[in-house]
Write an enzyme that holds these catalytic residues in place. Structure first.
Site, PDB file in Angstrom:
ATOM      1  N   LYS A   1       0.936  -1.046   0.106  1.00 29.44           N
ATOM      2  CA  LYS A   1      -0.039   0.145   0.075  1.00 29.44           C
ATOM      3  C   LYS A   1       0.975   1.090   0.032  1.00 29.44           C
ATOM      4  O   LYS A   1       1.856   1.365   0.745  1.00 29.44           O
ATOM      5  CB  LYS A   1      -1.046  -0.070   1.177  1.00 29.44           C
ATOM      6  CG  LYS A   1      -1.810   0.965   1.387  1.00 29.44           C
ATOM      7  CD  LYS A   1      -2.821   0.800   2.746  1.00 29.44           C
ATOM      8  CE  LYS A   1      -3.748   1.910   2.552  1.00 29.44           C
ATOM      9  NZ  LYS A   1      -4.707   1.748   3.767  1.00 29.44           N
TER      10      LYS A   1
ATOM     11  N   SER B   1      -9.746   1.625   3.161  1.00 27.03           N
ATOM     12  CA  SER B   1      -8.788   2.431   2.172  1.00 27.03           C
ATOM     13  C   SER B   1      -7.623   1.518   1.297  1.00 27.03           C
ATOM     14  O   SER B   1      -7.230   2.153   0.404  1.00 27.03           O
ATOM     15  CB  SER B   1      -8.202   3.623   2.867  1.00 27.03           C
ATOM     16  OG  SER B   1      -7.256   3.109   3.866  1.00 27.03           O
TER      17      SER B   1
ATOM     18  N   SER C   1      -9.469  -0.565   7.256  1.00 26.15           N
ATOM     19  CA  SER C   1      -9.039  -0.428   5.982  1.00 26.15           C
ATOM     20  C   SER C   1      -8.420  -1.481   5.330  1.00 26.15           C
ATOM     21  O   SER C   1      -8.120  -1.716   4.053  1.00 26.15           O
ATOM     22  CB  SER C   1      -8.051   0.633   5.700  1.00 26.15           C
ATOM     23  OG  SER C   1      -8.880   2.016   5.641  1.00 26.15           O
TER      24      SER C   1
HETATM   25  N1  GLN Z   1     -12.882   4.115   6.547  1.00 20.54           N
HETATM   26  C1  GLN Z   1     -12.110   4.803   7.893  1.00 20.54           C
HETATM   27  C2  GLN Z   1     -11.820   5.988   7.753  1.00 20.54           C
HETATM   28  O1  GLN Z   1     -11.976   6.765   6.902  1.00 20.54           O
HETATM   29  C3  GLN Z   1     -11.110   3.720   7.935  1.00 20.54           C
HETATM   30  C4  GLN Z   1      -9.806   3.943   7.415  1.00 20.54           C
HETATM   31  C5  GLN Z   1      -8.766   3.169   7.721  1.00 20.54           C
HETATM   32  O2  GLN Z   1      -8.787   2.032   8.357  1.00 20.54           O
HETATM   33  N2  GLN Z   1      -7.536   3.443   7.145  1.00 20.54           N
HETATM   34  O3  GLN Z   1     -11.120   6.518   8.684  1.00 20.54           O
END
Ligand code: GLN
Length: 535
Positions: free
Chosen positions: A110, A185, A209
């Site tokens: 990532k 994400s 994410s």
């Molecule tokens: N969707 C969540 C956020 O926007 C989790 C994102 C993540 O785990 N990086 O914060």
């Protein structure tokens, strides 16, 4: 090759003992759902039946064929450099050296995880062109174990989002249906593993994410206990919640990667000094055990995750998975986490607050693209206004507000109090159960564009996962079924464990995936590609 044989060879590095003949009723399903790519690559190298270079070339072909449609990557390594590294593994094998644990395994990383020889943007325009001077500890450990980094995957900017549409560069498609999001994400990593563009991938999980995209893309995803994996080299979003996790197309592959990247690191004082178990050798083939391999395992279904606001087909899939676990011998009960719904607002206050502090380093001077101005204050302002996307700006504003004098007690402090309550409710539930189960998301993958202008709807989709980060616990997502009839979309089962109990999650997940009779989680796009004539 049957997983029983592969497992034995991982453990002993010599031919497996003869397999017991009894309890074979699951064996037909094993090959489909629980094939370990990592172990077959390693075994082929060991037996010299297939070179690492041949394997790498095959994966690279698939990466290139799928990329124009799926767009999982922000950067793809040059083929020649990938093949050179594979040839190095082949030379070692010819010398008779035992292959390293991840020898010849193509891994995608990532893009919020630093890599010394590749760009690392965090999905943000503000870091366009940035090449860190070092590898993140997780990446360093992967390379040392023989893995080959094949590229950097797309994400919502700095990990803030749930669909990968919030990338500063482009959206990624879900390999099961190109009109849909892969989740986020870490959507690029999940899509890349689902489309078989790489063997395994690293992601990060601050509030879900890794787990939600694993569910949307039909792959396995693991978010380890907070502190299990060093965060050194992970671009900080919310430091008290962030964890590096991994994706694979089987539990075994995810376990193999987690085992390699875990452990204490003097560069991250929050990394745990606990020993890292050999997760892979703890996995047992169902061929070798009774038909009730989960006998005595206490599993709690979280009541609050199977009601209002959750798609009925998702609820049915999770209930079917629970019945399946029960058939395998587990004791299933319903458990209530009364504070469950408080997790979402508490998470968004805490994550935004921490991010407002963490992202202050991107000011055009210390980090980030600079917009030149005569005054320093306007230079900071213009660089940030120009470099950040709208979701990131909104989070910084929300976080700064929640931390400001006069509002701190009402928001940040209360959210911390909720966090303590959430931690306690998990502790209580896990005193009576070995693991807890729930969906990984209230829906399957939705259409690209469907929620992009409705941030609250997007945030609501994180309800199943954020509590686990607040409590710092490990969780594993394993594909468990499909919804949607004619054009099926995968659904993942989330299994939550006690702190540092990843080994148990892998064991249960591995037994579960081996016994998913007849289900295959290879997307149609990959199958079409596999059957297309070679040009
Ligand atoms: N969707 C969540 C956020 O926007 C989790 C994102 C993540 O785990 N990086 O914060």
């Amino acid at each position: 090759m049957a997983p029983a044989v592969q497992l034995a060879q991982w453990r002993l590095a010599r031919p497996a003992p003869p397999r017991p003949r009894r309890a074979r009723r699951y064996s037909a399903a094993v090959a489909a759902a629980a094939r370990s790519e990592v172990l077959s690559i390693r075994e082929a190298l060991r037996q010299r039946s297939r070179t690492a270079a041949e394997t790498a070339a095959e994966w690279l072909d698939r990466l290139r064929a799928a990329e124009p449609a799926v767009r999982s990557f922000l950067f793809v390594e040059e083929a020649e450099r990938v093949l050179n590294q594979a040839e190095e593994a082949d030379r070692a094998a010819r010398r008779g050296a035992a292959p390293a644990p991840l020898a010849g395994v193509l891994v995608a990383v990532k893009d919020n995880i630093c890599t010394a020889d590749m760009p690392s943007t965090g999905g943000s325009r503000i870091l366009e062109g940035y090449r860190p001077a070092y590898d993140a500890t997780a990446v360093r450990k992967l390379r040392r174990s023989g893995a080959i980094v094949v590229g950097k995957t797309n994400l919502d900017e700095f990990g803030m989002g749930s669909s990968t549409e919030g990338s500063g560069f482009h959206a990624t498609a879900n390999p099961w249906d190109l009109a849909r999001v892969p989740g986020g994400s870490s959507g690029g990593s999940a899509a890349a593993v689902a489309a078989r563009q790489c063997v395994v991938a690293l992601g990060s999980d601050t509030g879900g994410s890794v787990r939600q995209p694993a569910s949307f893309c039909g792959v396995v995803g693991v978010k380890p206990t907070y502190g299990r994996v060093s965060r050194f080299g992970l671009m900080a979003y919310a430091s008290s919640l962030d964890a590096i996790g991994c994706f694979g197309s089987s539990v075994l592959d995810s376990a193999a990667v987690l085992g390699v990247i875990s452990g204490h690191d003097r560069l991250d004082s929050t990394s745990s000094t606990r020993d890292v178990p050999d997760y892979v050798s703890g996995l047992i083939s169902v061929d070798a055990m009774s038909s009730k391999p989960l006998k005595g395992t206490r599993i709690g279904m979280i009541r609050e995750t199977l009601g209002e606001g959750v798609d009925s087909e998702i609820i049915s899939s999770i209930r079917a998975a629970a019945t399946h676990l029960e058939e395998l011998g587990a004791i299933i009960s319903e458990v209530s986490l009364p504070s469950f719904d408080l997790g979402l607002p508490a998470y968004y206050i805490l994550a935004s607050s921490e991010s407002s502090s963490n992202l202050s380093r991107y000011d055009g001077v210390r980090y980030g693209k600079q917009v030149p101005e005569d005054e320093l204050a306007s230079l900071y302002g213009s660089s940030r206004a120009n470099g950040f996307g709208s979701e990131v700006k909104m989070r910084i504003l929300m976080g700064t507000y929640a931390l400001s004098a006069g509002y701190y007690d009402a928001y940040y402090k209360r959210a911390q109090q909720v966090r303590t309550i959430v931690q306690k409710s998990f502790k209580d539930a896990l005193a009576e159960n070995d693991i807890l189960i729930s969906p990984a998301a209230p829906t399957a993958a939705y259409l690209i564009g469907e929620k992009v202008n409705d941030p609250l709807a997007m945030y609501a989709g994180d309800i199943m996962t954020v509590n686990v980060n607040l409590a710092g616990l490990p969780a594993l997502v394993v594909p468990c079924g499909f919804v949607g009839g004619n054009s099926p979309l995968p659904v993942g089962l989330q299994m939550i464990g006690a702190a540092f109990d990843e080994g148990r999650l892998f064991k249960v997940g591995h037994i579960f995936e081996q016994t998913l009779k007849g289900l295959s989680f290879v997307p149609p796009t990959v199958l079409q590609q596999a059957s297309a004539p070679v040009s």
